[in-house]
Design a protein around this motif. Structure first.
Motif: not given
Length: 778
Positions: A71, A75, A78-79, A690, A694
């Motif tokens: 990732k 990303s 965000k996670y 996605t 990202g």
């Protein structure tokens, strides 16, 4: 206790609980919105380390899997903001989530960090199974000056018989040549007529000679059917006799009968093939020659696999060898076991037995020659030099000379020398020895041929002409034109597309009547023709593997898939709907491989695209969940079933990537035909995906996936990595931490030219660059 007192205590507890809850909420609000931003390492240490460990290795019972992946930082951030910390998700501020994501990514999560923390190295390895067999075949072939061919078209047929009207019935005296011609295939029903004008129908004979062109390595079965007399010879030595026929139906019965026999053959080579046939007073005449390739179905051997020119016998070691270690995604010779050692010894003994009948000719001597011991010794030294891929040291020469001890018959000593040489680490471990021009030649031949250097390459090494990139590149370009290189690239494509998994394709005949093994075999041929057509075209453009909108079909495939082709013209390109089809991703063989027997499988298709095409990492599922179709609402579509099955948060960590890709292929059923409904509902092939960087991409079908894959930096790098590992049997990072990036950049600059990429990979592997080496410049 009085009721009033109990109510007071309860009220106090409620107030305390409320204050505690309010306090926690206040802390959460403060931490997320008012607290000063923390450094990423501090966030990780305070909020993440107790579950993930000091370096992201994981903690048993909390987070077993290491923190590694592909990732992007965005990303990850965000996670983390949404799901972490696990005991209180959503409490980190945006700044803390971003800071921790940057720290995790740079410290141990990214591929670069993993390579830095645990730098891979070039490992000493023994020959793989494929390399072992290929090397021995070429070693022995070089001793005899083997002849090969690549020109297909059929077999050369020599038709002879009595002239029409002859009444003597004495074939030896009156036999004449009827015709010499090239027959594309051997599938004849002569009935009660002569096979050529001017011949007598009751009595004639035909000899077909030429070569068999074999695409893949494995066991091939051959079948001969005739009511007359016939013999089949496949890969028989030049001095072979009738006893060497693999099928002998010479005693005619007048009734049609068949016989079959297996032969193990190496792909990318041509083999001598001969069929002897006669008719004598039988009522009818006919003959059919079929084969069943590895994982395939019975079929008449096509003209593309037959050549009218002769080829030399190929020494093929058929001794079973333990499978190579494939745990890292490619085969490598890293494991040594008792079974492997014993198999290698048996292989050496088999070679000695194969060479035995030709020993005198190879050594240039005779059974009664007084100097045959010296001739055998000189031959053994020459053979060992070829096997060890370099001139012999004084010690190696002495070891071989000792085998020719007084009192040992020269013939016995010669066979022992063969076994000694082929069991020696100098042959089995090509990485041993000085790192000079001979080592460069060895690595170059292994990379592109899985074999030993040829005479031209050894001459270049002897002349010191394998020192520069330009010198090595020139040799690599020459090697790439050889059929053995074509076979190795074909093997890579099979691995990349999981072709071998498709060998076991089986579909429910009630759901898909007519989809049998013959169709599967035709689909595999179709896929091979498409991929090889792209790779060996002038452009050799990787993107066309993903964006091509044609499928090669013969009459059988055209009938099944509702298309039209010219009768009798073999496989022909059929233009498909460019808005739906996308190269190999929507080829029916691939779609059928990644499907269930009765239905499509978005999960299997999504995993395949994620890992093999887009080059993204997927962790093993926390638990295996079987797909049981009868457990779902009977009105559900496949998409609805998969959505329900993977709805749990533990599943979504991977299926948030897998499902959108898999759903994009729902317009194709389990055999790769286009459909508009599933279970009487309109198919929904739209999703939001996605990407690794990202970016959120709107997918409306398979074509969108193909376009994204062709443009994806991760997918391009994944293809380069897969090709490198398949050719070299080592990870790119073992040569230089940034090698994969440099090769990928060069791949893009070269308009994604696959063959040129193979050459550059070979140059890197042959010259063994260090971490400070500059990228090869073409």
């Amino acid at each position: 206790m009085p009721l009033s007192r109990s109510l007071k205590i309860l009220a106090i507890l409620v107030v305390v609980g409320g204050l505690a809850f309010a306090g926690r909420q206040g802390q959460r609000y403060y931490k997320k919105n008012l607290a000063a931003p923390r450094a990423g390492e501090v966030v990780y240490r305070e909020d993440c380390m107790r579950c993930h460990g000091p370096v992201g290795q994981g903690v048993a019972g909390k987070a077993d899997e290491p923190l590694v992946g592909e990732k992007s930082v965005a990303s990850l951030a965000k996670y983390i903001a949404r799901e972490m910390p696990e005991n209180d998700p959503g409490t980190l501020s945006a700044a803390d989530a971003t800071a921790s994501a940057e720290y995790i990514y740079q410290a141990f999560y990214s591929a670069e960090a993993r390579a830095r923390n645990h730098p891979p190295r070039i490992e000493l390895a023994h020959l793989t199974v494929r390399q072992y067999r290929e090397s021995i075949a070429d070693l022995l072939g070089s001793l005899r000056g083997a002849v090969t061919t690549t020109e297909s078209g059929g077999l050369a047929g020599s038709y002879r018989g009595l002239p029409d009207g002859d009444t003597t019935n004495v074939s030896a005296k009156n036999e004449i040549k009827l015709v010499d011609r090239v027959d594309p295939t051997l599938d004849f029903d002569f009935g009660n007529k002569a096979p050529a004008p001017g011949g007598k129908p009751e009595q004639f004979k035909i000899n077909w000679t030429g070569s068999l062109l074999v695409p893949d390595t494995g066991e091939y079965e051959f079948r001969l059917t005739t009511p007359n007399g016939a013999r089949l010879y496949v890969n028989v030595p030049d001095n072979g006799t009738q006893k060497d026929a693999i099928i002998d139906l010479w005693v005619s019965s007048g009734k049609s009968r068949s016989a079959q026999a297996p032969v193990f053959l190496l792909g990318g080579r041509s083999y001598p093939l001969k069929v002897e046939f006669f008719k004598y007073k039988d009522k009818t005449a006919g003959l059919k020659l079929e084969w069943r390739p590895p994982g395939g179905a019975w079929a008449v051997i096509p003209r593309t696999n037959l050549a009218p020119k002769y080829s030399s016998f190929v020494h093929v070691v058929s001794v079973p060898l333990p499978p190579d270690d494939g745990s890292v995604g490619y085969e490598r010779g890293s494991s040594v076991s008792r079974e492997w050692t014993e198999a290698v010894a048996k292989g050496a003994m088999q070679v000695a037995a194969l060479v035995g009948p030709n020993l005198y000719a190879l050594a240039g001597t005779k059974a009664d020659a007084p100097d045959r011991a010296e001739k055998f010794k000189a031959f053994s030294l020459r053979f060992a030099q070829l096997a060890y891929r370099r001139p012999l040291t004084a010690e190696q020469q002495a070891d071989l000379a000792q085998i020719y001890a007084p009192g040992v018959a020269p013939e016995v000593a010669a066979k022992r020398a063969f076994i000694f040489t082929l069991s020696n680490p100098a042959f089995l471990y090509p990485g041993l020895g000085p790192q000079d021009d001979y080592a460069v030649a060895s690595r170059l031949a292994l990379t592109l041929w899985d074999s030993v250097p040829d005479a031209t390459l050894l001459q270049a090494a002897a002349a010191g002409q394998l020192k520069t990139e330009a010198q090595v590149r020139k040799q690599a370009q020459r090697l790439l034109k050889d059929p053995r290189a074509k076979a190795k690239l074909r093997d890579f494509l099979h691995h990349w597309l999981h072709v071998e998994e498709g060998a076991e394709i089986a579909k429910d005949q009630q759901e898909y009547p007519g989809f049998d093994q013959a169709v599967v075999m035709d689909l595999r041929t179709s896929l091979d023709l498409f991929t090889e057509g792209v790779v060996w075209s002038e452009a050799s453009d990787y993107r066309q593997l993903l964006l091509g909108d044609t499928i090669l079909m013969n009459e059988r495939l055209a009938k099944f898939y509702g298309q039209k082709v010219e009768a009798g013209a073999g496989f022909q390109p059929v233009k498909m709907d460019a808005d739906q089809r996308g190269g190999v991703l929507t080829h029916p063989f691939v779609l059928a491989t990644f499907s269930y027997t009765k239905s499509s499988s978005p999960i299997h298709r999504g995993v395949f695209v994620t890992r093999n095409i887009l080059g993204r990492m997927l962790k093993p599922p926390p638990m295996a969940i079987a797909f049981m179709d009868d457990k779902f609402d009977p009105s559900f579509t496949m998409r609805e079933k998969v959505t329900e099955l993977t709805a749990k948060p533990a599943c979504q960590s991977c299926h948030v990537t897998i499902n959108p890709l898999g759903f994009s292929f729902e317009r194709f059923d389990a055999v790769g035909r286009v459909r508009v409904t599933d279970n009487n509902k309109p198919v929904d092939a739209t999703s939001e995906y996605t990407a690794a960087d990202g970016q959120v991409i709107r997918l409306t079908g398979a074509r969108d996936v193909a376009k994204h894959a062709a443009e994806s930096a991760a997918g391009q790098a994944g293809f380069v990595r897969n090709l490198f590992q398949s050719l070299v049997k080592q990870p790119p990072a073992a040569y230089a931490p940034d090698l994969l990036g440099r090769l990928t950049d060069q791949f893009r600059a070269d308009h994604f030219h696959i063959r040129n990429l193979a050459v550059e990979v070979a140059v890197v592997a042959a010259l063994r660059p260090t971490g400070s080496a500059t990228p090869p410049a073409r």
